[in-house]
Design a protein around this motif. Structure first.
Motif, PDB file in Angstrom:
ATOM      1  N   ASP A  12      -6.011  37.250  16.183  1.00 21.75           N
ATOM      2  CA  ASP A  12      -4.940  36.895  15.243  1.00 21.75           C
ATOM      3  C   ASP A  12      -3.590  37.050  15.939  1.00 21.75           C
ATOM      4  O   ASP A  12      -2.897  38.055  15.774  1.00 21.75           O
ATOM      5  CB  ASP A  12      -5.021  37.784  14.001  1.00 21.75           C
ATOM      6  N   VAL A  13      -3.235  36.042  16.731  1.00 27.61           N
ATOM      7  CA  VAL A  13      -1.992  36.091  17.505  1.00 27.61           C
ATOM      8  C   VAL A  13      -0.772  36.160  16.594  1.00 27.61           C
ATOM      9  O   VAL A  13       0.195  36.863  16.887  1.00 27.61           O
ATOM     10  CB  VAL A  13      -1.908  34.880  18.452  1.00 27.61           C
ATOM     11  N   GLU A  14      -0.808  35.445  15.491  1.00 33.12           N
ATOM     12  CA  GLU A  14       0.329  35.462  14.561  1.00 33.12           C
ATOM     13  C   GLU A  14       0.604  36.873  14.060  1.00 33.12           C
ATOM     14  O   GLU A  14       1.756  37.313  13.981  1.00 33.12           O
ATOM     15  CB  GLU A  14       0.062  34.527  13.386  1.00 33.12           C
ATOM     16  N   GLN A  43      -4.165  39.022  21.806  1.00 34.38           N
ATOM     17  CA  GLN A  43      -5.352  38.374  21.237  1.00 34.38           C
ATOM     18  C   GLN A  43      -6.414  39.370  20.779  1.00 34.38           C
ATOM     19  O   GLN A  43      -7.382  38.994  20.141  1.00 34.38           O
ATOM     20  CB  GLN A  43      -5.986  37.431  22.273  1.00 34.38           C
ATOM     21  N   GLY A  44      -6.244  40.641  21.129  1.00 37.86           N
ATOM     22  CA  GLY A  44      -7.220  41.657  20.767  1.00 37.86           C
ATOM     23  C   GLY A  44      -8.231  41.879  21.869  1.00 37.86           C
ATOM     24  O   GLY A  44      -8.722  40.931  22.500  1.00 37.86           O
ATOM     25  N   TYR A  45      -8.546  43.149  22.102  1.00 41.05           N
ATOM     26  CA  TYR A  45      -9.457  43.516  23.189  1.00 41.05           C
ATOM     27  C   TYR A  45     -10.906  43.401  22.724  1.00 41.05           C
ATOM     28  O   TYR A  45     -11.416  44.255  22.000  1.00 41.05           O
ATOM     29  CB  TYR A  45      -9.155  44.946  23.641  1.00 41.05           C
ATOM     30  N   LEU A  46     -11.540  42.325  23.119  1.00 42.07           N
ATOM     31  CA  LEU A  46     -12.955  42.115  22.842  1.00 42.07           C
ATOM     32  C   LEU A  46     -13.501  41.325  24.027  1.00 42.07           C
ATOM     33  O   LEU A  46     -13.164  40.155  24.217  1.00 42.07           O
ATOM     34  CB  LEU A  46     -13.146  41.341  21.539  1.00 42.07           C
ATOM     35  N   GLY A  81      -0.052  43.528  26.392  1.00 43.93           N
ATOM     36  CA  GLY A  81      -1.267  43.031  27.012  1.00 43.93           C
ATOM     37  C   GLY A  81      -1.680  41.672  26.482  1.00 43.93           C
ATOM     38  O   GLY A  81      -1.526  41.383  25.290  1.00 43.93           O
ATOM     39  N   VAL A  82      -2.203  40.843  27.391  1.00 43.49           N
ATOM     40  CA  VAL A  82      -2.738  39.539  27.016  1.00 43.49           C
ATOM     41  C   VAL A  82      -4.052  39.306  27.761  1.00 43.49           C
ATOM     42  O   VAL A  82      -4.293  39.888  28.822  1.00 43.49           O
ATOM     43  CB  VAL A  82      -1.766  38.379  27.337  1.00 43.49           C
ATOM     44  N   ILE A  83      -4.888  38.454  27.211  1.00 40.74           N
ATOM     45  CA  ILE A  83      -6.057  37.948  27.919  1.00 40.74           C
ATOM     46  C   ILE A  83      -5.611  36.654  28.585  1.00 40.74           C
ATOM     47  O   ILE A  83      -5.268  35.678  27.908  1.00 40.74           O
ATOM     48  CB  ILE A  83      -7.236  37.700  26.972  1.00 40.74           C
TER      49      ILE A  83
END
Length: 239
Positions: A12-14, A43-46, A81-83
């Motif tokens: 959920d970037v927004e 983007q979330g760490y997954l 942080g970003v992927i």
């Protein structure tokens, strides 16, 4: 400098951008010149093939540029942080953003066994803010003395550590205090301040993130910390 302990946003970037904007307002009131956010925060760490393929971003793309444009009114330097999509590879990356423009990036060098889908970085760029030079290690990088030493060797006075310790509950309880012990060693070894930012909250019935988000002085002393299991921001003068 300020460190932000936030909820995680998976895909959920927004929501993640909105969170950055909200913390920037709080940072303004506290006089923060820089705000640090957790590992893979955007983007979330997954670390699954599906999540990376769907959400990874080329830092040169118009899509990422448009996301940064939303942040251009924020006066603080932002580190989050970003992927990253780097050709056919994925990287666990931290970006440095000023006025909605990408100033530079660091790619995590010491990957965990569960991060085999990421490609390790090999460089340790440093940056300067109002005469204070800083560099970046990401989460498990701090387990290796050489990662912090590479930053210190360039004259940096501050090490920023975006982290993401959303773990299985038993591991999370065991590690919630161990992080400070490891980071304090890096601070004392290098003589740098160490500023870390982590996520908090419960992902599901199995995983929980305690933090910690804190600021450690060159003596290895924790001088400011967001309470575990709460969102918030800590500020310290590291000049």
């Amino acid at each position: 400098m300020g460190a932000c302990q936030a909820s995680e946003f998976l895909g959920d970037v927004e929501a993640a951008l909105g969170c950055i904007e909200d913390f920037a307002v709080r940072g303004d009131a506290l006089g923060a010149q820089l705000l640090l956010f957790p590992e893979c925060f955007l983007q979330g760490y997954l670390v699954t093939e599906e999540h990376l393929r769907r959400h990874a971003l080329d830092l040169r793309s118009q899509t990422f540029t448009s996301m940064l444009r939303r942040l251009r009114s924020i006066r603080q330097t932002l580190v989050f942080g970003v992927i990253e999509q780097l050709g056919r590879r994925y990287c666990n990356t931290a970006v440095v953003v000023v006025g909605g423009e990408l100033l530079g990036a660091y790619r995590k060098t010491h990957l965990m066994p569960g991060e085999s889908l990421f490609h390790p970085g090999g460089e340790y760029p440093t940056f300067e803010l109002h005469g204070v030079r800083f560099g970046i290690n990401i989460c498990s990088d701090t387990r290796s003395a050489d990662a912090a030493a590479q930053v210190a060797a360039q004259g940096a006075r501050v090490l920023l550590v975006p982290a993401q310790n959303m773990m299985r509950r038993e591991s999370a309880r065991r590690w919630k205090d161990e992080h400070h012990r490891i980071r304090a060693v890096r601070a004392r070894e290098t003589g740098m301040w160490l500023v870390s930012a982590d996520v908090t909250g419960e992902r599901d019935e199995h995983r929980i993130g305690y933090g910690p988000t804190s600021i450690i002085n060159p003596l290895g002393e924790v001088v400011a910390q967001v309470p575990l299991l709460t969102t918030g921001i800590v500020i310290a003068d590291v000049g």
